[in-house]
Design an enzyme around this catalytic site. Structure first.
Site, mmCIF file in Angstrom:
data_model
loop_
_atom_site.group_PDB
_atom_site.id
_atom_site.type_symbol
_atom_site.label_atom_id
_atom_site.label_comp_id
_atom_site.label_asym_id
_atom_site.label_seq_id
_atom_site.Cartn_x
_atom_site.Cartn_y
_atom_site.Cartn_z
ATOM 1 N N LYS A 1 7.203 0.792 7.188
ATOM 2 C CA LYS A 1 6.941 1.978 6.353
ATOM 3 C C LYS A 1 8.240 2.555 5.802
ATOM 4 C CE LYS A 1 2.957 2.971 9.215
ATOM 5 N NZ LYS A 1 2.532 3.642 10.457
ATOM 6 N N GLU B 1 -5.803 -0.084 14.830
ATOM 7 C CA GLU B 1 -4.936 1.089 14.909
ATOM 8 C C GLU B 1 -4.934 1.671 16.311
ATOM 9 O OE1 GLU B 1 -5.910 4.746 12.777
ATOM 10 O OE2 GLU B 1 -3.934 4.612 11.840
ATOM 11 N N HIS C 1 1.273 6.601 15.615
ATOM 12 C CA HIS C 1 0.341 5.523 15.293
ATOM 13 C C HIS C 1 1.062 4.216 15.023
ATOM 14 C CE1 HIS C 1 -2.246 8.993 13.482
ATOM 15 N NE2 HIS C 1 -2.277 8.978 14.802
ATOM 16 N N GLN D 1 0.846 -1.207 0.000
ATOM 17 C CA GLN D 1 0.000 0.000 0.000
ATOM 18 C C GLN D 1 0.868 1.239 0.000
ATOM 19 O OE1 GLN D 1 -3.370 0.004 2.791
ATOM 20 N NE2 GLN D 1 -3.020 2.184 3.198
ATOM 21 N N ASP D 2 0.509 2.199 -0.861
ATOM 22 C CA ASP D 2 1.169 3.506 -0.896
ATOM 23 C C ASP D 2 0.205 4.533 -0.310
ATOM 24 O OD1 ASP D 2 3.296 4.160 -3.816
ATOM 25 O OD2 ASP D 2 3.591 2.962 -1.999
ATOM 26 N N ASN D 3 0.725 5.445 0.500
ATOM 27 C CA ASN D 3 -0.106 6.505 1.080
ATOM 28 C C ASN D 3 0.472 7.875 0.747
ATOM 29 O OD1 ASN D 3 -1.698 4.532 2.272
ATOM 30 N ND2 ASN D 3 -0.580 4.616 4.221
ATOM 31 N N LYS E 1 -8.599 12.147 17.234
ATOM 32 C CA LYS E 1 -8.053 10.849 17.693
ATOM 33 C C LYS E 1 -6.716 11.056 18.404
ATOM 34 C CE LYS E 1 -6.070 8.539 14.411
ATOM 35 N NZ LYS E 1 -5.875 7.741 13.164
ATOM 36 N N ASP E 2 -5.848 11.851 17.820
ATOM 37 C CA ASP E 2 -4.508 12.037 18.400
ATOM 38 C C ASP E 2 -4.557 12.882 19.667
ATOM 39 O OD1 ASP E 2 -2.756 12.153 15.179
ATOM 40 O OD2 ASP E 2 -3.557 10.496 16.383
ATOM 41 N N HIS F 1 4.775 5.495 14.635
ATOM 42 C CA HIS F 1 5.288 6.500 13.699
ATOM 43 C C HIS F 1 4.474 7.785 13.781
ATOM 44 C CE1 HIS F 1 5.316 8.294 9.502
ATOM 45 N NE2 HIS F 1 6.524 8.491 9.956
ATOM 46 N N TYR G 1 4.378 7.473 1.453
ATOM 47 C CA TYR G 1 5.043 6.325 2.062
ATOM 48 C C TYR G 1 4.421 5.010 1.629
ATOM 49 C CZ TYR G 1 1.376 7.080 5.684
ATOM 50 O OH TYR G 1 0.195 7.304 6.359
HETATM 51 C C1 LIG Z 1 -3.872 5.679 7.448
HETATM 52 C C2 LIG Z 1 -5.072 5.516 6.555
HETATM 53 C C3 LIG Z 1 -6.181 6.333 6.672
HETATM 54 N N1 LIG Z 1 -7.262 6.155 5.850
HETATM 55 C C4 LIG Z 1 -8.397 7.058 6.002
HETATM 56 C C5 LIG Z 1 -9.060 7.024 7.368
HETATM 57 C C6 LIG Z 1 -9.512 8.432 7.595
HETATM 58 O O1 LIG Z 1 -10.812 8.621 7.078
HETATM 59 C C7 LIG Z 1 -8.519 9.280 6.796
HETATM 60 C C8 LIG Z 1 -7.452 9.923 7.648
HETATM 61 O O2 LIG Z 1 -6.904 8.917 8.464
HETATM 62 P P1 LIG Z 1 -5.958 9.307 9.686
HETATM 63 O O3 LIG Z 1 -6.472 10.521 10.380
HETATM 64 O O4 LIG Z 1 -5.738 8.051 10.488
HETATM 65 O O5 LIG Z 1 -4.599 9.702 8.920
HETATM 66 P P2 LIG Z 1 -3.199 9.962 9.608
HETATM 67 O O6 LIG Z 1 -3.361 10.694 10.895
HETATM 68 O O7 LIG Z 1 -2.330 10.543 8.567
HETATM 69 O O8 LIG Z 1 -2.686 8.500 9.951
HETATM 70 C C9 LIG Z 1 -1.410 8.061 9.570
HETATM 71 O O9 LIG Z 1 -0.508 8.775 10.364
HETATM 72 C C10 LIG Z 1 0.722 8.193 10.695
HETATM 73 C C11 LIG Z 1 1.798 9.209 10.443
HETATM 74 C C12 LIG Z 1 1.046 6.887 10.092
HETATM 75 O O10 LIG Z 1 2.199 6.477 10.025
HETATM 76 C C13 LIG Z 1 -0.046 6.000 9.663
HETATM 77 O O11 LIG Z 1 0.157 5.589 8.322
HETATM 78 C C14 LIG Z 1 -1.387 6.573 9.776
HETATM 79 O O12 LIG Z 1 -1.878 6.275 11.080
HETATM 80 O O13 LIG Z 1 -7.902 8.383 5.856
HETATM 81 C C15 LIG Z 1 -7.297 5.177 4.879
HETATM 82 O O14 LIG Z 1 -8.297 5.041 4.147
HETATM 83 N N2 LIG Z 1 -6.201 4.353 4.744
HETATM 84 C C16 LIG Z 1 -5.090 4.485 5.547
HETATM 85 O O15 LIG Z 1 -4.111 3.722 5.365
#
Ligand SMILES: Cc1cn([C@H]2C[C@H](O)[C@@H](COP(=O)(O)OP(=O)(O)O[C@H]3O[C@H](C)C(=O)[C@H](O)[C@H]3O)O2)c(=O)[nH]c1=O
Length: 180
Positions: A72, A143, A63, A48-50, A168-169, A119, A132
């Site tokens: 990652k 999570e 997280h 998976q790429d993000n 969440k955070d 991370h 990433y």
């Molecule tokens: C991580 C992720 C999120 N989502 C959706 C879920 C939520 O509706 C939206 C935002 O998610 P979130 O607020 O969890 O995104 P981040 O705060 O950037 O989370 C990431 O932040 C830190 C830095 C990390 O290393 C992880 O990859 C990941 O936890 O994207 C997805 O559909 N797929 C995914 O893989």
């Protein structure tokens, strides 16, 4: 590419070889053969790429997933972040220790964060785009967030004022309460 050790043996900084010319630059951002030979020493499969974009002062993290644990390979394609990996492997001699590195579009550095780490990153530029690769799929049910300012981990973030967090955070708990 140059592979640089950090104070946590399994976490590596990667500096790709950049080919510049009058048009701009070219670099291989990931090459499976080179990565497995020079970074991990074992097979790695990314599934998976993000890509996320964040404004200045945003902190995403810390997280990790308790199932489908993710390795990652992270980098920044616009702006700059302070990127942090925390060792949460209970039996690790570096449990609770962290590595921080500035990743930016300019320095083109990457950080390899194996499974077993939490991370997060803090945006130091006006905004930053963070991309990433992950070695397993997103599993929101598994999570977990750890408080960015957990005194046990004691990360030296380059923060000048309170970071901007997701809901969440902002509710995240210290590592000891999360992992027991
Ligand atoms: C991580 C992720 C999120 N989502 C959706 C879920 C939520 O509706 C939206 C935002 O998610 P979130 O607020 O969890 O995104 P981040 O705060 O950037 O989370 C990431 O932040 C830190 C830095 C990390 O290393 C992880 O990859 C990941 O936890 O994207 C997805 O559909 N797929 C995914 O893989």
């Amino acid at each position: 590419m140059q592979v640089i050790d950090t104070r946590i043996p399994d976490v590596k900084i990667i500096e790709p070889k950049v080919f510049g010319d009058k048009r701009g630059f070219f670099m291989e951002t990931w090459n499976q053969k080179e990565f497995e030979k020079h970074v991990t020493g074992y097979p790695v499969k990314f599934v998976q790429d993000n890509h996320s974009k964040s404004n200045k002062g945003i902190l995403r993290g810390l997280h990790f997933q308790t199932e489908n644990t993710q390795g990652k390979l992270v980098r920044v394609v616009s702006g700059e972040v302070f990127d942090v990996a925390v060792d949460i492997r209970i039996d690790s001699p570096t449990y609770g220790e962290w590595v921080g590195v500035y990743l930016s579009a300019e320095n083109k550095k990457q950080l390899w964060i194996p499974e077993g780490f939490a991370h997060g990153f803090y945006v130091t530029s006006n905004d930053a785009e963070f991309v990433y690769k992950c070695t397993d799929f997103y599993n929101p049910k598994s999570e977990v967030s750890i408080a960015w300012n957990d005194p046990f981990i004691n990360i030296d973030w380059p923060i000048v004022k309170s970071p901007k967090l997701s809901e969440k955070d902002s509710l995240a708990k210290p590592l000891k309460l999360v992992l027991g």
